[in-house]
Design an enzyme around this catalytic site. Sequence first.
Site, PDB file in Angstrom:
ATOM      1  N   SER A 138       0.917  -1.304  -0.002  1.00 59.11           N
ATOM      2  CA  SER A 138       0.089   0.099   0.183  1.00 59.11           C
ATOM      3  C   SER A 138       0.768   1.308  -0.113  1.00 59.11           C
ATOM      4  O   SER A 138       2.083   1.215   0.552  1.00 59.11           O
ATOM      5  CB  SER A 138      -0.865   0.062   1.243  1.00 59.11           C
ATOM      6  OG  SER A 138      -1.682   1.206   1.393  1.00 59.11           O
ATOM      7  N   TYR A 148      -1.175  -0.129  10.187  1.00 56.85           N
ATOM      8  CA  TYR A 148      -1.411  -0.668   9.217  1.00 56.85           C
ATOM      9  C   TYR A 148      -0.201  -0.111   8.238  1.00 56.85           C
ATOM     10  O   TYR A 148       0.550  -0.851   7.349  1.00 56.85           O
ATOM     11  CB  TYR A 148      -2.506  -0.122   8.323  1.00 56.85           C
ATOM     12  CG  TYR A 148      -2.881  -0.682   6.937  1.00 56.85           C
ATOM     13  CD1 TYR A 148      -3.461  -1.952   6.925  1.00 56.85           C
ATOM     14  CD2 TYR A 148      -2.833   0.109   5.973  1.00 56.85           C
ATOM     15  CE1 TYR A 148      -3.503  -2.484   5.630  1.00 56.85           C
ATOM     16  CE2 TYR A 148      -3.223  -0.253   4.690  1.00 56.85           C
ATOM     17  CZ  TYR A 148      -3.472  -1.473   4.481  1.00 56.85           C
ATOM     18  OH  TYR A 148      -3.897  -1.996   3.463  1.00 56.85           O
TER      19      TYR A 148
END
Length: 264
Positions: A138, A148
Amino acid sequence: MGTALVTGASSGLGKEFAEQLAGRGHDLVLVARNRQALDALAADLTARRGVQVEVLPADLTDRPQLQEVADRLADPDRPVDLLVNNAGFGARKGFVRNDLEEEERAVDLMVKAVMVLAHAAGGAMRGRQRGAILNVSSVAGFAVMGHYSAIKSYVTVFSEGLASELAPHGVTVTAVCPGFTHTEFHDRAEMNMSMLPDALWLEAPDVVRTALDDVSRGKVVSVPSATYKGVVGMLKVVPRALTRRVASELAERRRAGSRARDGL
């Protein structure tokens, strides 16, 4: 075209990877927890695309079930030519406010499983002197957006290191780093994304198409869209303190939006 194994294949980017890989002539091994969804997808792809589809239900946070998938990747009699490590999820709450059990599960799914499956696939592919591994990372991995971000930073750096290790043996490794993408991902995490400008949203078919094309080119880090290429370039030069401040402000806006939605 060979066989591709896709994790998290029952929905979102994983389902789109399965669709496009079948369209490119790949036989498939589909991995996810939901057998019913996998069976339905397999039947549809076989009927429409004429490819062979194997269903392998597994919870990748469960070590014995993870090993079953690793063993499938390492099977010399049924070679897998492309591994797509896609399975993942996001969290609505910040790290400290969230349940530790969920944060541990995130590490198990998006770090440990990626490592174990890449080890199995990489070893088998190294022996055959061919193959490819695609890890879904990501843009968040270049930023400072909580746990994350840390997880996806690992995925990208791990992919880069593994790419260097396997390149002499005819095996490529690619980390695809999309930005915000229209899938079920944010809804499942109960994230309020209403404040995000339309210009920052990507479409799943475009992300997957770019990723697969970059795998074919042997590209190590794939960033879909010119917009996010610019974002990543900026994040590499902007002072880290500024990045942290912006991330903190965005997180607070997201929390405020979630509180408003929940009537708190």
